[in-house]
Design an enzyme around this catalytic site. Sequence first.
Site, mmCIF file in Angstrom:
data_model
loop_
_atom_site.group_PDB
_atom_site.id
_atom_site.type_symbol
_atom_site.label_atom_id
_atom_site.label_comp_id
_atom_site.label_asym_id
_atom_site.label_seq_id
_atom_site.Cartn_x
_atom_site.Cartn_y
_atom_site.Cartn_z
ATOM 1 N N CYS A 84 0.811 -1.225 0.000
ATOM 2 C CA CYS A 84 0.000 0.000 0.000
ATOM 3 C C CYS A 84 0.847 1.279 0.000
ATOM 4 O O CYS A 84 0.435 2.295 -0.567
ATOM 5 C CB CYS A 84 -0.932 0.024 1.217
ATOM 6 S SG CYS A 84 -1.672 -1.567 1.625
ATOM 7 N N CYS A 87 1.682 3.712 -3.053
ATOM 8 C CA CYS A 87 0.727 4.733 -3.517
ATOM 9 C C CYS A 87 0.285 5.673 -2.390
ATOM 10 O O CYS A 87 0.093 6.865 -2.620
ATOM 11 C CB CYS A 87 -0.534 4.069 -4.071
ATOM 12 S SG CYS A 87 -0.250 3.206 -5.604
ATOM 13 N N HIS A 88 0.077 5.121 -1.201
ATOM 14 C CA HIS A 88 -0.513 5.951 -0.131
ATOM 15 C C HIS A 88 0.532 6.594 0.781
ATOM 16 O O HIS A 88 0.167 7.359 1.675
ATOM 17 C CB HIS A 88 -1.490 5.107 0.701
ATOM 18 C CG HIS A 88 -2.652 4.602 -0.096
ATOM 19 N ND1 HIS A 88 -3.703 5.401 -0.487
ATOM 20 C CD2 HIS A 88 -2.908 3.369 -0.624
ATOM 21 C CE1 HIS A 88 -4.567 4.682 -1.198
ATOM 22 N NE2 HIS A 88 -4.099 3.451 -1.309
ATOM 23 N N MET A 125 -7.342 1.896 -7.335
ATOM 24 C CA MET A 125 -7.059 1.034 -6.185
ATOM 25 C C MET A 125 -7.337 -0.418 -6.584
ATOM 26 O O MET A 125 -8.410 -0.741 -7.077
ATOM 27 C CB MET A 125 -7.991 1.462 -5.040
ATOM 28 C CG MET A 125 -8.087 0.481 -3.918
ATOM 29 S SD MET A 125 -6.800 0.722 -2.679
ATOM 30 C CE MET A 125 -7.401 -0.402 -1.422
ATOM 31 N N HIS A 364 9.836 10.347 -12.312
ATOM 32 C CA HIS A 364 10.324 8.978 -12.129
ATOM 33 C C HIS A 364 11.684 8.832 -12.807
ATOM 34 O O HIS A 364 12.680 9.282 -12.296
ATOM 35 C CB HIS A 364 9.293 7.978 -12.643
ATOM 36 C CG HIS A 364 9.570 6.574 -12.234
ATOM 37 N ND1 HIS A 364 9.430 6.139 -10.940
ATOM 38 C CD2 HIS A 364 10.002 5.501 -12.926
ATOM 39 C CE1 HIS A 364 9.776 4.862 -10.850
ATOM 40 N NE2 HIS A 364 10.134 4.445 -12.061
ATOM 41 N N HIS A 407 7.151 5.655 -19.461
ATOM 42 C CA HIS A 407 8.196 4.970 -18.678
ATOM 43 C C HIS A 407 9.393 4.761 -19.599
ATOM 44 O O HIS A 407 9.522 3.724 -20.251
ATOM 45 C CB HIS A 407 7.668 3.639 -18.141
ATOM 46 C CG HIS A 407 8.568 3.053 -17.097
ATOM 47 N ND1 HIS A 407 9.714 2.356 -17.410
ATOM 48 C CD2 HIS A 407 8.513 3.096 -15.746
ATOM 49 C CE1 HIS A 407 10.306 1.982 -16.273
ATOM 50 N NE2 HIS A 407 9.600 2.418 -15.257
HETATM 51 FE FE1 DHE Z 1 13.005 0.326 -11.496
HETATM 52 C C1 DHE Z 1 15.301 2.379 -13.087
HETATM 53 C C2 DHE Z 1 12.108 2.906 -9.485
HETATM 54 C C3 DHE Z 1 10.417 -1.542 -10.290
HETATM 55 C C4 DHE Z 1 14.064 -2.335 -13.351
HETATM 56 N N1 DHE Z 1 13.545 2.293 -11.372
HETATM 57 C C5 DHE Z 1 14.526 2.937 -12.110
HETATM 58 C C6 DHE Z 1 14.644 4.291 -11.643
HETATM 59 C C7 DHE Z 1 13.743 4.426 -10.612
HETATM 60 C C8 DHE Z 1 13.061 3.177 -10.438
HETATM 61 C C9 DHE Z 1 13.507 5.670 -9.786
HETATM 62 C C10 DHE Z 1 15.600 5.330 -12.199
HETATM 63 C C11 DHE Z 1 16.933 5.195 -11.547
HETATM 64 C C12 DHE Z 1 17.960 6.179 -12.064
HETATM 65 O O1 DHE Z 1 18.047 6.391 -13.287
HETATM 66 O O2 DHE Z 1 18.687 6.747 -11.255
HETATM 67 N N2 DHE Z 1 11.497 0.632 -10.150
HETATM 68 C C13 DHE Z 1 11.311 1.760 -9.446
HETATM 69 C C14 DHE Z 1 10.144 1.635 -8.595
HETATM 70 O O3 DHE Z 1 9.738 2.452 -7.725
HETATM 71 C C15 DHE Z 1 9.430 0.404 -9.001
HETATM 72 C C16 DHE Z 1 8.249 0.854 -9.875
HETATM 73 C C17 DHE Z 1 8.813 -0.440 -7.904
HETATM 74 C C18 DHE Z 1 9.718 -0.830 -6.769
HETATM 75 O O4 DHE Z 1 9.200 -1.195 -5.703
HETATM 76 O O5 DHE Z 1 10.932 -0.776 -6.906
HETATM 77 C C19 DHE Z 1 10.510 -0.258 -9.860
HETATM 78 N N3 DHE Z 1 12.362 -1.604 -11.755
HETATM 79 C C20 DHE Z 1 11.292 -2.169 -11.162
HETATM 80 C C21 DHE Z 1 11.146 -3.555 -11.548
HETATM 81 O O6 DHE Z 1 10.277 -4.367 -11.097
HETATM 82 C C22 DHE Z 1 12.163 -3.836 -12.590
HETATM 83 C C23 DHE Z 1 11.460 -4.054 -13.933
HETATM 84 C C24 DHE Z 1 13.007 -5.091 -12.354
HETATM 85 C C25 DHE Z 1 13.963 -4.978 -11.218
HETATM 86 O O7 DHE Z 1 15.101 -5.409 -11.383
HETATM 87 O O8 DHE Z 1 13.612 -4.475 -10.157
HETATM 88 C C26 DHE Z 1 12.947 -2.523 -12.581
HETATM 89 N N4 DHE Z 1 14.413 0.064 -12.950
HETATM 90 C C27 DHE Z 1 14.715 -1.123 -13.549
HETATM 91 C C28 DHE Z 1 15.824 -0.927 -14.476
HETATM 92 C C29 DHE Z 1 16.169 0.424 -14.406
HETATM 93 C C30 DHE Z 1 15.269 1.025 -13.439
HETATM 94 C C31 DHE Z 1 16.428 -2.015 -15.361
HETATM 95 C C32 DHE Z 1 17.280 1.142 -15.177
HETATM 96 C C33 DHE Z 1 16.918 1.309 -16.601
HETATM 97 C C34 DHE Z 1 18.019 1.963 -17.394
HETATM 98 O O9 DHE Z 1 18.118 1.642 -18.595
HETATM 99 O O10 DHE Z 1 18.774 2.773 -16.864
#
Ligand code: DHE
Length: 585
Positions: A84, A87-88, A125, A364, A407
Amino acid sequence: MTTQFTQARKALLSGAAMALALAVSPALAQEKPKDHADGPAAAYEPSMTTLGQIQVEIPGRKEGDPVMTQEEFQRGTTIYFERCAGCHGVLRKGATGKALTTDITRENGYEYLHSFITYGSPAGMPNWGTSGDLTEEDVDLMTRYLLLEPPAPPEFGMPDMQASWKVLVAPEDRPTEKMNDIDIENLMSVTLRDSGEIALIDGNTYEIREIIKTGYAVHISRISASGRYLLVIGRDAKVNMIDLWMEKPATVAEIKIGMEARSVETSKMEGWEDKFAIAGAYWPPQYVIMDGDTLEPLKIVSTRGNIYDEQTYHPEPRVAAILSSHYRPEFIVNVKETGKILLVDYTDLKNLKTTEIEAERFLHDGGLDSTHRYFITAANARNKLVVIDTKEGKLVAITDTEGLTPHPGRGANFVHPDLGPVWATSHLGDESVALIGTDPEGHADNAWKIVDTFYALGGGSLFIKTHPNSENLYVDATLNPDPEISASVAVFKIADMKEGEDPEYTTLPIGEWAGIPEGQPRVVQPEFNKQGTEVWFSVWNAKDKVSAIVVVDDKTLELKKVIKDERLITPTGKFNVFNTQKDVY
Ligand code: DHE
């Protein structure tokens, strides 16, 4: 491999609602209330898994509080942080979701909250009860939990960071030259999400050179300006600094910078290469600047403050993407909930100067344009792109993407045959790809406007990629509910793109090529090798199932290699050293 035309599909799509409908599988739709607006974007909210593990006490009781045991409260807290809080908000003061403070929850009452949790809402939600994600007992537990005051998770200041900080190999004990035969510039650092490790894979031979333990639910890798140090961050906010010059690359320093984190970067300005590292946290809301050789924490800055437009206080604005400027000695820091982009000058940490740019809420991820001067980032829950001039330190534009929940990852830069230089993003909420003009000199009319939108495989896209030596644009659809789509990738030929016309694309069945017998693997994040001749895709399966990396020849679009190894557990992000170091994308 199949080639498809999207013209007909585009004509069918009369608007965003239709696009979202495509993104939700029929099975899912039936379980939800009729007008429920859930989709891939809703499934991609932060999960505070580390915070979910902390021990909390029931806060002081108020008259009329529902009865709850300490065990129930602990379980409620874990569920709340994991499902939760994204989002919240950790403190229940609201983020993309509504505030759930007790003045509101008590006013609404048990029955209202119970049905909300059970059935969800049209505003996004999830239907936790009817989907079976929460049992009837847990729905009751969470309803009572929300009627109690929330627990406050601990802060994480300098004493905590100092206590977690370890220099495993001091700078003076490290090699003075590269001690291995690895072609470092073509090394791939691969996130092994659920094993808390990274794999270093040789980009020439496909051999796994090292598996290195990192933080929990490891997230991204970044490379120091010199290309020597690899920095990796876990969701538990642990940063590992790995020396790629050692005979066997290994962690030389580590630190925990908070309880929940997602981003790490290093200083790249000429004259400041490898001098500092920075990491940003979701909880506590802060960033920390560290010494670039040892990760010694030097300066912690809280991001708590007022939302940029309404100027009301937000207690937990998370730090999202952090990039390093190539034009000024500054870090570019996205502060999500307050909608501010901070340009943090690292030349004098004692007299820290920060330019605070009013941008848009829910910033983001994002990346630089091909000249590295402009930073383009998604305010994803606002369907907007924000453009910053990193040379002048100013906001340039805020524009609607026309798609739902952009994204981009770092996005994709290429020269469109009709529109000139553009940067592209795909979307989580629908199947569109948006192009924004990035050439204010040569194509002034197009600059910082959405100049074209076309359609890829489906909603649920996370990443888009090309390379200066490639003629193709790759778009994944990782979170699409259709297993066939989520295991495939769309490839567009850049030379065939025409302004205002839907380009044809080729579908690569990456998941099928991986030949994985069990599970429902999703294909995620295209990443090029250094030369720009091959694209690597992760075929991301469950932790106990076989995953793979599939390598495709960029010229022929044919399968070149499937990398399978029992150590490749849940591979997701891949970071080519050279491309990440030089911001080539
Ligand atoms: Fe990420 C980048 C946040 C879930 C794979 N992800 C980022 C960035 C943020 C972020 C803020 C940018 C970082 C930067 O450039 O400094 N990611 C989040 C979340 O908040 C989210 C939605 C949920 C969470 O609880 O974390 C989340 N992210 C994921 C995944 O489930 C992914 C698909 C698989 C994993 O490994 O966790 C994932 N995020 C990635 C990847 C990047 C990324 C591969 C970098 C991409 C790039 O090309 O630079």
